[in-house]
Design an enzyme around this catalytic site. Structure first.
Site, mmCIF file in Angstrom:
data_model
loop_
_atom_site.group_PDB
_atom_site.id
_atom_site.type_symbol
_atom_site.label_atom_id
_atom_site.label_comp_id
_atom_site.label_asym_id
_atom_site.label_seq_id
_atom_site.Cartn_x
_atom_site.Cartn_y
_atom_site.Cartn_z
ATOM 1 N N ARG A 88 40.601 32.929 39.159
ATOM 2 C CA ARG A 88 39.690 31.974 38.571
ATOM 3 C C ARG A 88 39.317 32.543 36.900
ATOM 4 O O ARG A 88 39.452 31.675 36.290
ATOM 5 C CB ARG A 88 38.641 31.774 39.285
ATOM 6 C CG ARG A 88 38.839 30.816 40.798
ATOM 7 C CD ARG A 88 37.441 30.231 40.961
ATOM 8 N NE ARG A 88 37.361 29.092 40.339
ATOM 9 C CZ ARG A 88 36.240 28.924 39.578
ATOM 10 N NH1 ARG A 88 35.250 29.987 39.418
ATOM 11 N NH2 ARG A 88 36.203 27.502 38.908
ATOM 12 N N CYS B 97 49.453 43.770 34.770
ATOM 13 C CA CYS B 97 50.021 43.882 33.339
ATOM 14 C C CYS B 97 49.894 42.633 32.672
ATOM 15 O O CYS B 97 50.714 41.826 32.357
ATOM 16 C CB CYS B 97 51.324 44.660 33.345
ATOM 17 S SG CYS B 97 51.075 46.190 34.012
ATOM 18 N N GLU B 98 48.626 42.128 32.464
ATOM 19 C CA GLU B 98 48.393 40.811 31.700
ATOM 20 C C GLU B 98 47.169 41.070 30.989
ATOM 21 O O GLU B 98 46.123 41.566 31.713
ATOM 22 C CB GLU B 98 48.359 39.609 32.413
ATOM 23 C CG GLU B 98 49.659 39.335 33.344
ATOM 24 C CD GLU B 98 50.371 38.173 32.806
ATOM 25 O OE1 GLU B 98 50.002 37.631 31.552
ATOM 26 O OE2 GLU B 98 51.479 38.008 33.059
ATOM 27 N N TYR C 233 38.769 29.070 46.141
ATOM 28 C CA TYR C 233 39.685 29.199 45.302
ATOM 29 C C TYR C 233 40.056 30.577 44.710
ATOM 30 O O TYR C 233 40.159 31.039 43.622
ATOM 31 C CB TYR C 233 39.570 28.171 44.041
ATOM 32 C CG TYR C 233 39.600 26.822 44.315
ATOM 33 C CD1 TYR C 233 40.657 26.188 44.969
ATOM 34 C CD2 TYR C 233 38.551 26.207 44.339
ATOM 35 C CE1 TYR C 233 40.407 24.982 45.538
ATOM 36 C CE2 TYR C 233 38.092 24.933 44.799
ATOM 37 C CZ TYR C 233 38.989 24.231 45.346
ATOM 38 O OH TYR C 233 39.243 22.734 45.811
ATOM 39 N N GLY D 57 34.674 17.772 44.782
ATOM 40 C CA GLY D 57 34.358 18.083 43.455
ATOM 41 C C GLY D 57 32.785 18.423 43.303
ATOM 42 O O GLY D 57 32.591 18.834 42.163
ATOM 43 N N GLU E 198 35.822 14.882 50.737
ATOM 44 C CA GLU E 198 36.746 16.026 50.825
ATOM 45 C C GLU E 198 36.122 17.246 50.168
ATOM 46 O O GLU E 198 36.664 17.732 49.235
ATOM 47 C CB GLU E 198 38.047 15.447 50.090
ATOM 48 C CG GLU E 198 38.686 14.371 50.768
ATOM 49 C CD GLU E 198 39.961 13.954 49.878
ATOM 50 O OE1 GLU E 198 40.030 14.437 48.830
ATOM 51 O OE2 GLU E 198 40.721 13.118 50.490
ATOM 52 N N PRO E 199 34.779 17.971 50.504
ATOM 53 C CA PRO E 199 34.474 18.949 49.827
ATOM 54 C C PRO E 199 35.115 20.125 50.045
ATOM 55 O O PRO E 199 35.555 20.302 51.323
ATOM 56 C CB PRO E 199 32.798 18.984 50.340
ATOM 57 C CG PRO E 199 33.084 18.419 51.738
ATOM 58 C CD PRO E 199 34.000 17.157 51.870
ATOM 59 N N GLY E 200 35.456 21.057 49.113
ATOM 60 C CA GLY E 200 36.145 22.160 49.290
ATOM 61 C C GLY E 200 35.032 23.218 48.646
ATOM 62 O O GLY E 200 34.520 23.979 49.738
ATOM 63 N N ARG E 201 34.950 23.425 47.564
ATOM 64 C CA ARG E 201 34.204 24.666 46.956
ATOM 65 C C ARG E 201 32.364 24.710 47.453
ATOM 66 O O ARG E 201 32.352 25.706 47.818
ATOM 67 C CB ARG E 201 34.014 24.353 45.392
ATOM 68 C CG ARG E 201 33.323 25.390 44.687
ATOM 69 C CD ARG E 201 33.391 25.035 43.181
ATOM 70 N NE ARG E 201 34.227 24.187 42.749
ATOM 71 C CZ ARG E 201 35.163 24.947 41.899
ATOM 72 N NH1 ARG E 201 35.412 26.310 41.585
ATOM 73 N NH2 ARG E 201 36.121 24.178 41.471
HETATM 74 N N1 LLP Z 1 40.229 16.613 47.333
HETATM 75 C C1 LLP Z 1 41.326 16.682 46.678
HETATM 76 C C2 LLP Z 1 42.452 15.562 46.631
HETATM 77 C C3 LLP Z 1 41.402 17.709 45.663
HETATM 78 O O1 LLP Z 1 42.687 17.685 44.830
HETATM 79 C C4 LLP Z 1 40.561 18.755 45.641
HETATM 80 C C5 LLP Z 1 40.633 19.819 44.633
HETATM 81 C C6 LLP Z 1 39.241 18.576 46.627
HETATM 82 C C7 LLP Z 1 39.339 17.544 47.379
HETATM 83 C C8 LLP Z 1 38.339 19.607 46.542
HETATM 84 O O2 LLP Z 1 37.713 19.754 45.554
HETATM 85 P P1 LLP Z 1 36.352 20.722 45.504
HETATM 86 O O3 LLP Z 1 35.385 20.135 46.364
HETATM 87 O O4 LLP Z 1 36.659 22.152 45.933
HETATM 88 O O5 LLP Z 1 35.890 20.639 43.982
HETATM 89 N N2 LLP Z 1 41.289 25.819 41.381
HETATM 90 C C9 LLP Z 1 40.379 25.362 40.850
HETATM 91 C C10 LLP Z 1 39.879 23.892 41.387
HETATM 92 C C11 LLP Z 1 40.884 23.033 41.432
HETATM 93 C C12 LLP Z 1 40.556 21.967 42.660
HETATM 94 C C13 LLP Z 1 41.790 21.186 42.864
HETATM 95 N N3 LLP Z 1 41.565 20.002 43.774
HETATM 96 C C14 LLP Z 1 39.080 26.303 40.670
HETATM 97 O O6 LLP Z 1 39.101 27.204 40.973
HETATM 98 O O7 LLP Z 1 38.141 25.715 40.068
#
Ligand code: LLP
Length: 409
Positions: free
Chosen positions: A310, A341-342, A370, A236, A271-274
């Protein structure tokens, strides 16, 4: 995006001018910086050094195999939410012992895959899922390591479409229900409860919701006197899409987590993603046409909302950077749009933007998370290519999808 900057009037990714890349590669394409990903990972790891967490990259943010491989080599595990992501993480060489599996709707096939590959944890999101995993475990005469994902009912104070930790969200199990499940845990004899997990949302910019979540976890652990091996604190962590966002102070949060770790005597999972990939990627696109509207000029790009969702999904605002900079300004308003076409196939409106011509290139910034992973074949458009730069070297890490394969079904 420290690895992307102007050198003179030309926009560079690491040591290569993007103009040069566009001369050899057809737009649109995603372009990542390998060193930016490395820096992000090492920066995250350093910030939580004393906590010594297992860092499970949220593969949904960017599931390109080469990127998973790169992060895996740096020591990352993976947080996956489907059988596909699970298989990709394993294919990328990530140790199953560092893979956690979240998601509210895991199918029997996906659970079987997770069991077969002996992953670290399946994070259960409902009582029904617990029953199904228990049944499968019994059939297979195995004891399965699981976590329970809690819904702490904490407002992450982020965009409502990316909030996951409030009672109204479908994610996790309410505290009340978890009490019930835990009281009757002998009904799940084939599960070993190893962890509690939470993930309250994405692009979070305040440490308060995280603080609250730690409080909720501590309370339930004490109330139930539950002995766990891991606490999975989710991801997050927000990034700078503009200069306005004030990011979370990792040092402060790390102190809180360290204290929490000492109290609970559990290992910590993140669990970092972004945060790991967001600022490592741009979407390079060509100005296909310029059209005069009634009160603004439309800059029609060759990238569409199918390539980058996004803005359409969350009204997200990403800077759009001319690959070749000039001081020549447009007087009125321009709007970057795409071919789909949106009406929502648009990327941003700007005033006093520099003059662009048809055939010029621009880069949509901070598109590493994302971006590609959310793209689709809408309007029967092929998925675009992905490239990565390391210093002066460019590598194609996904070829553009073959249009003629795409039209067969
Ligand atoms: N763990 C779980 C269980 C999750 O559902 C998510 C993201 C993450 C970790 C990673 O979160 P992050 O660190 O990336 O914030 N598509 C959206 C974001 C959706 C996130 C969904 N879950 C966007 O483009 O902002």
């Amino acid at each position: 995006m420290p690895q992307f900057k102007y050198v003179g009037e030309k926009f560079f990714a690491e040591k290569v001018s993007i103009e040069k890349i566009t001369s050899k590669n057809k737009t649109p394409f995603y372009l990542y910086s390998e060193n930016q990903i490395k820096e992000n990972f090492l920066n995250f790891k350093r910030s939580f050094k004393q906590v010594n967490p297992i860092i499970c990259f949220a593969a949904k943010a960017n599931s390109n195999l080469s990127i998973l491989r790169l992060l895996g080599k740096l020591g990352a595990g993976a947080d996956v939410v489907s059988g596909g992501e699970l298989l990709k993480a394993i294919k990328a060489g990530i140790n199953p012992n560092k893979i956690v599996f979240s998601g509210v709707g895991k199918t029997e096939e996906e659970i079987l895959l997770a069991i077969k590959h002996k992953i670290l944890l399946i994070n259960i999101e409902s009582e029904s899922e617990a029953k199904l995993i228990d049944k499968i475990a019994l059939k297979q005469k195995k004891i399965i390591n699981v976590g329970f994902r809690l819904n702490p009912n904490v407002d992450a104070k982020t965009h409502k479409k990316i909030s996951t930790g409030k009672a109204e969200n479908k994610f996790g199990i309410s505290i009340k229900e978890f009490h019930q499940i835990f009281k009757n845990k002998e009904r799940f004899n084939n599960l070993k409860i190893q962890a509690l997990s939470v993930h309250i949302g994405s692009q979070i910019l305040s440490d308060l919701p995280y603080k609250k979540t730690l409080g909720v976890l501590l309370k339930i652990i004490n109330e139930l006197n539950i002995k766990l091996k891991f606490i999975d604190l989710g991801g997050g962590f927000g990034i700078n899409y503009s200069d306005h966002e004030q990011l979370i102070n990792f040092n402060n949060y790390a102190k809180l987590v360290l204290d929490f770790k000492k109290k609970t005597k559990c290992d910590i999972i993140f669990e970092p993603g972004r945060f790991l990939v967001g600022n490592s990627g741009i979407l390079v696109s060509k100005v296909q046409y310029i059209k005069n509207g009634t009160n603004k000029k439309f800059i029609i790009l060759d990238a569409g909302m199918n390539d980058f969702m996004r803005p359409a999904l969350y009204d997200a605002q990403h800077s759009i950077i001319p690959v070749s900079r000039s001081k020549n300004k447009n007087k009125g308003t321009i709007e970057f749009v795409g071919p789909i076409c949106e009406t929502t196939c648009k990327f941003g409106k700007f005033k006093n933007y520099q003059k662009l011509n048809e055939g010029d290139f621009v880069a949509i910034a901070n598109a590493g998370a994302y971006g590609s992973s959310l793209s689709s074949n809408y309007n029967t458009k092929p998925l675009i290519s992905e490239l990565i730069v390391n210093n002066k070297k460019i590598k194609i890490i996904r070829k553009k999808q073959d249009l003629f394969k795409l039209i067969n079904s």
